[in-house]
Scaffold this motif. Structure first.
Motif, PDB file in Angstrom:
ATOM      1  N   GLU A  40       0.875  -1.173   0.000  1.00 54.05           N
ATOM      2  CA  GLU A  40       0.000   0.000   0.000  1.00 54.05           C
ATOM      3  C   GLU A  40       0.911   1.222   0.000  1.00 54.05           C
ATOM      4  N   PRO A  41       1.216   1.806  -1.195  1.00 49.58           N
ATOM      5  CA  PRO A  41       2.197   2.879  -1.284  1.00 49.58           C
ATOM      6  C   PRO A  41       1.698   4.280  -0.928  1.00 49.58           C
ATOM      7  N   SER A  42       0.414   4.436  -0.657  1.00 50.58           N
ATOM      8  CA  SER A  42      -0.149   5.717  -0.200  1.00 50.58           C
ATOM      9  C   SER A  42      -0.981   5.419   1.043  1.00 50.58           C
ATOM     10  N   ALA A  43      -0.322   4.875   2.052  1.00 53.22           N
ATOM     11  CA  ALA A  43      -0.998   4.230   3.177  1.00 53.22           C
ATOM     12  C   ALA A  43      -1.708   5.170   4.152  1.00 53.22           C
ATOM     13  N   GLY A  44      -1.348   6.438   4.203  1.00 52.68           N
ATOM     14  CA  GLY A  44      -2.015   7.333   5.151  1.00 52.68           C
ATOM     15  C   GLY A  44      -1.958   6.782   6.558  1.00 52.68           C
ATOM     16  N   ASN A  45      -3.112   6.541   7.165  1.00 56.46           N
ATOM     17  CA  ASN A  45      -3.203   5.942   8.500  1.00 56.46           C
ATOM     18  C   ASN A  45      -3.584   4.461   8.444  1.00 56.46           C
ATOM     19  N   HIS A  46      -3.325   3.829   7.316  1.00 60.48           N
ATOM     20  CA  HIS A  46      -3.446   2.369   7.149  1.00 60.48           C
ATOM     21  C   HIS A  46      -4.885   1.859   7.133  1.00 60.48           C
ATOM     22  N   LYS A  47      -5.853   2.682   6.784  1.00 59.03           N
ATOM     23  CA  LYS A  47      -7.250   2.220   6.758  1.00 59.03           C
ATOM     24  C   LYS A  47      -7.447   1.072   5.762  1.00 59.03           C
ATOM     25  N   ILE A  48      -6.840   1.171   4.585  1.00 56.96           N
ATOM     26  CA  ILE A  48      -6.929   0.086   3.601  1.00 56.96           C
ATOM     27  C   ILE A  48      -6.118  -1.109   4.091  1.00 56.96           C
ATOM     28  N   ALA A  49      -4.897  -0.858   4.513  1.00 49.74           N
ATOM     29  CA  ALA A  49      -4.011  -1.938   4.979  1.00 49.74           C
ATOM     30  C   ALA A  49      -4.638  -2.719   6.125  1.00 49.74           C
ATOM     31  N   ASP A  50      -5.269  -2.033   7.065  1.00 49.85           N
ATOM     32  CA  ASP A  50      -5.852  -2.694   8.231  1.00 49.85           C
ATOM     33  C   ASP A  50      -6.896  -3.738   7.857  1.00 49.85           C
TER      34      ASP A  50
END
Length: 189
Positions: A40-50
């Motif tokens: 996730e190269p535009s992870a921000g606060n990891h909402k997608i990653a989580d």
């Protein structure tokens, strides 16, 4: 419902957190093997990653800046970076004026990733002749998941002012398909 400009002035490196329901609709559709590594190269606060981590995936996160959560590494996706080892790329990239940054991001993602690619973009992102290389003439373009509910990017009572969709490109090993799929999904599936 008519899309109207919000009048909001964009700021550099602003955080746009993807609502969890939108990522769950993507995960439900893709059903990726948990042995695959997602970047996730535009992870921000990891909402997608989580969402993917909670489903058992290994997710590598990076971004150009840190908001509230640290990443595996800091990088500008548009720069000359050392790529991590990953299989698939999933992100809500920066859009830029007239989606010019988003188109550049999509092209770069396709050139850097031979696995599944899923990008959350505006619902009309696939319109227009200047993006034919991403869709019409791209044998990897696999599907579009149109979100029937608008994403709420910021706290408060109002909803978003733009419609969005997940755009999905298949792995290079997947083979060419004749037609891309179109799906619809909302908060309640």
């Amino acid at each position: 419902m008519t899309v109207v400009p919000s009048g909001y002035v964009l700021k550099d490196f602003e955080l746009y957190e993807t609502e969890t329901w939108a990522t769950h609709r993507l995960a439900d559709f893709l059903k990726l093997d948990t042995h695959r590594v997602i970047w996730e190269p535009s992870a921000g606060n990891h909402k997608i990653a989580d969402v993917f981590v909670s489903a058992g995936h290994r997710v590598i996160t990076s971004d150009i800046t840190i908001h509230n959560r640290p990443h595996h590494f800091i990088s500008d996706f548009f720069g000359d970076i050392r790529l991590p080892h990953f299989d698939d790329l999933i992100s809500n990239p920066p859009y830029g004026k007239q989606n010019i940054l988003a188109a550049r991001y999509a092209r770069l993602a396709i050139s850097r990733c031979s696995g599944w690619i899923a990008l959350l973009l505006t619902a009309k992102f696939d319109f227009g002749s200047t993006r034919g290389d991403l869709f019409r003439y791209n044998p990897r373009f696999f599907a579009k998941i149109t979100l029937t509910d608008r994403i709420k990017w910021f706290e408060g009572p109002s909803t978003g002012t733009e419609d969005h969709a997940w755009y999905i490109w298949a792995p290079t090993s997947h083979g060419q398909q004749t037609f891309a799929q179109i799906h619809y999904a909302g908060r309640d599936r």
